[in-house]
Write an enzyme that holds these catalytic residues in place. Sequence first.
Site, PDB file in Angstrom:
ATOM      1  N   GLY A 158      12.252  72.609  38.076  1.00  0.00           N
ATOM      2  CA  GLY A 158      13.351  73.463  38.489  1.00  0.00           C
ATOM      3  C   GLY A 158      13.431  73.674  39.980  1.00  0.00           C
TER       4      GLY A 158
ATOM      5  CG  LEU B  57      16.448  69.815  35.497  1.00  0.00           C
ATOM      6  CD1 LEU B  57      17.124  68.963  36.542  1.00  0.00           C
ATOM      7  CD2 LEU B  57      16.748  71.283  35.705  1.00  0.00           C
ATOM      8  CG  ASP B  58      13.306  68.569  36.895  1.00  0.00           C
ATOM      9  OD1 ASP B  58      14.005  67.771  37.543  1.00  0.00           O
ATOM     10  OD2 ASP B  58      13.199  69.763  37.183  1.00  0.00           O
ATOM     11  CD  GLU B  59      10.841  67.530  30.275  1.00  0.00           C
ATOM     12  OE1 GLU B  59      10.182  66.659  29.685  1.00  0.00           O
ATOM     13  OE2 GLU B  59      10.328  68.537  30.756  1.00  0.00           O
TER      14      GLU B  59
ATOM     15  NE  ARG C 110       7.712  65.047  31.721  1.00  0.00           N
ATOM     16  CZ  ARG C 110       8.385  63.978  32.126  1.00  0.00           C
ATOM     17  NH1 ARG C 110       8.174  62.811  31.549  1.00  0.00           N
ATOM     18  NH2 ARG C 110       9.266  64.088  33.085  1.00  0.00           N
TER      19      ARG C 110
END
Lengths: 277, 277, 277, 277
Positions: free
Chosen positions: B195, B221-223, D205
């Site tokens: 974020g 987002l950001d993934e 991840r």
Amino acid sequence: MERKILLTECPDSKGLIAQITNICYKHQLNISRNTEYVDPVSGRFYMRTELEGVFNDATLLFDLDRALPAGSERSLVSQRAKRVVVLVTKEAHCLGDILIKVFDGSLALDIAAVVGNYPELEQLAARFDLPYHYVSHQGLSRTEHEAALLEVIKPYEPEYLVLAKFMRILTPAFVAQFPEKIINIHHSFLPAFIGANPYQQAFERGVKIIGATAHFVNDDLDEGPIIQQMVAPVDHNYSADDMARAGRDVEKAALSKALQLVVEDRVFVHGNKTVIL
Amino acid sequence: MERKILLTECPDSKGLIAQITNICYKHQLNISRNTEYVDPVSGRFYMRTELEGVFNDATLLFDLDRALPAGSERSLVSQRAKRVVVLVTKEAHCLGDILIKVFDGSLALDIAAVVGNYPELEQLAARFDLPYHYVSHQGLSRTEHEAALLEVIKPYEPEYLVLAKFMRILTPAFVAQFPEKIINIHHSFLPAFIGANPYQQAFERGVKIIGATAHFVNDDLDEGPIIQQMVAPVDHNYSADDMARAGRDVEKAALSKALQLVVEDRVFVHGNKTVIL
Amino acid sequence: MERKILLTECPDSKGLIAQITNICYKHQLNISRNTEYVDPVSGRFYMRTELEGVFNDATLLFDLDRALPAGSERSLVSQRAKRVVVLVTKEAHCLGDILIKVFDGSLALDIAAVVGNYPELEQLAARFDLPYHYVSHQGLSRTEHEAALLEVIKPYEPEYLVLAKFMRILTPAFVAQFPEKIINIHHSFLPAFIGANPYQQAFERGVKIIGATAHFVNDDLDEGPIIQQMVAPVDHNYSADDMARAGRDVEKAALSKALQLVVEDRVFVHGNKTVIL
Amino acid sequence: MERKILLTECPDSKGLIAQITNICYKHQLNISRNTEYVDPVSGRFYMRTELEGVFNDATLLFDLDRALPAGSERSLVSQRAKRVVVLVTKEAHCLGDILIKVFDGSLALDIAAVVGNYPELEQLAARFDLPYHYVSHQGLSRTEHEAALLEVIKPYEPEYLVLAKFMRILTPAFVAQFPEKIINIHHSFLPAFIGANPYQQAFERGVKIIGATAHFVNDDLDEGPIIQQMVAPVDHNYSADDMARAGRDVEKAALSKALQLVVEDRVFVHGNKTVIL
């Protein structure tokens, strides 16, 4: 279901990967990982193949030998602990790191014995129930000392000798007994600071990074094939002793990492270099 | 003699390497480097094969398609500069690093244009004779702004979009226009500090290392799949601004390295991860 | 309210920090950061003091001069861009990195001019509106060439010369014109691979890490005080050219970091070493 | 001639360095190294002063107390081994690294005892002649277990507790017994992957770097002041188990480095951050 590793080294020619993997396929072996390298200068081919299945070693190797060109070397190895003898002098950090990693199962070595030219590390070896042979060099010629070392080492039939801060130069005659089987940790970022007192040299030169080099030993001092190098930052606050202390962490990490690569059968020697697959 | 790269991705099955390399051999192509990976969880097979020889692309691909299992993807790519459009906001460091690397020939990108939602970097693009499109988001809804962006981007027919510190969140509708083709640099060591204002967050948490993450953009987002991460040490002397400044070097290095991997056709996307061969 | 940096260097004696900081206190200056180092071998004292307040430079320095022992050097510097001339040959990466950093405000250099012994980088300098002087060495003796260089450099009155991959050896006579004011980037991890073709040497030795060294130039080739060193991992896949390419990123990072330290007045020269406060 | 370290922490005010170093000078103590930090947000002043000379602790501290502002903390410490109790669960690598470093003299800890909630590491402690207390948590409430831990720990009067992969969450009541005196190694690069199974999370991840964080423990899980962080590269070849194995080397290195900093009296706690001088 077993897991084995096929190591192949030969002059390069078209279709080699296909030929080798075909044979594996014919033997109903699954390839879980395959890495390969052709040296563009020498045209030498290296391949490491992780295989799973039911092995008939003799027929597999027979088929490979028929397919591979002249000048090939191949071996089929099971993943098991390598049998080693560790040589030391007085410093505990590299031996200690190896002992702890073997103890906790993260380094697959079978340490047959520890041999030291000083008695200092006998107690540490004893704490891990390992035989320690104190073979002093004092009063002996280099040849006599090496003969004494060989006498205690040979009965253990080690696959590798690990020089864990063994501060003696070995003669070509000794090295020839264990070709490409002696792993040394040198306390500098080779080829910087070849020879004695590298941390003193590094201090005097005012370097901002120090390093350590794990390598196979050959006839030329500090000139064998490099397996692993690691570094650490230093600055003007570091005395030569501080550099040596910081260097100990790098030395043990580089040696342990090199041993890990050897244990996993990833290191090929190619002239005075290594290919790590 | 040409050099091309064969990229193969398919469900794993026994003998795949043999089948593919056989076909290359049959076509008299030499394999100068071959790397392969099978994901043990999904059983998906990935292979990158560097080939040299005289290519008949159509018959080679025809033979491959007959041999490969259902659900395969394969492509045969020539090594040439990838055509990209770079999106920026105000910060020059990532764009600047890319421009210099393209200028000195160390990064094989063909930058078709630079697009910014601020005018700040127009001059920098002009210094390298690149068209700059200033597409402000002010007064526009997100959908309207993205429509305006698409209008200037689409005619360039880019293979990839590079978000070089483009500080706007993209909608799934926009991302869907360039599936697995948008490369972003995120100014933190993901998944830490997801974020806004990651350096402020890092400062407040008192971390001792900061990082940056280059990744493909997907809907979350950001993934998206991570291509490259890099880090740098910080300490209590760093203000949030100092961290941001130190971070800029890490950001540009991580983005440039990720682009290098993409340019060399080394990056496979596998779910929300990458396989880099 | 101004901010200045007081740099002090003198023989060590008891109470020095107290004496100097007392004087600052007496002048109602606040110390926002103070770092100090005493070399234990030479007994030389170094201190860098960041001050805030209203400065009367003359009386402050007068008070300091009365307090400090014989053999002291001190200066009070405002933080402003250092004026430099950059010398180059053909490679763009170091010059490019400096230009971008100056352009985006992250490196406080005032680049007066770029001087090259080849014409290759004229265009790059022009893109950033910098004068470029092409001073070929061809057909000139070393002395003649250096005289020609001096003729174009001197009028700019640079505080530092930056050798951004300037591939010429400078004579002691030239170096003596800019004592401790010439910053070079050497393309190896000194003292490894001194001299020509370090990446070829590194390739032949089979190292696993390469490096770069930013240092002040003195009379002995590659022997000046080291400011910064950086490294990058390599492996058997790297040709000498690949190592050189990987090395370029390390070179530019090491040079830019060294310049950053110089710009912030953190680098003291102490014999053939640096103290960085 | 003795060597001691003066640690000072207080609200910042003009002339503090001068006042403190004046007092040292008056006591005829030589300052061999002095580092200082003022937090710009809180205005808190921290200083670590290495002193040499003949000490009269009482009068020195009396003089300091008169000079320092209200809200100051100061201590004068001799450099000697810190007395610790080490808490463990089953994993040997962190305990082993500490034991070897203490054994070879490179880490100045006086390990009073090892306490484990499993019996696995009793043998390792015994190999280094250390008392081991097996305090199982099974069948006990958290409060009961912590009471049992305190009962064995308290008689040793440790200066610090070292959680060397102690896989239990401690209650605020327990932590309050050892404020800023419990050092933990967390197996992730905090704040990424807070909580359980960080390597599994990192694997899912698809990160390219893993890390470890040594920190003081406070009431919030994984939220205490960070002392040291270290990282290691990983790639798609790493399973969650491989990441955990690679992580073990990072964990032990980060914990040992943090302990080294604590042993050298370099770590100040400042809210939820550390200042390391």
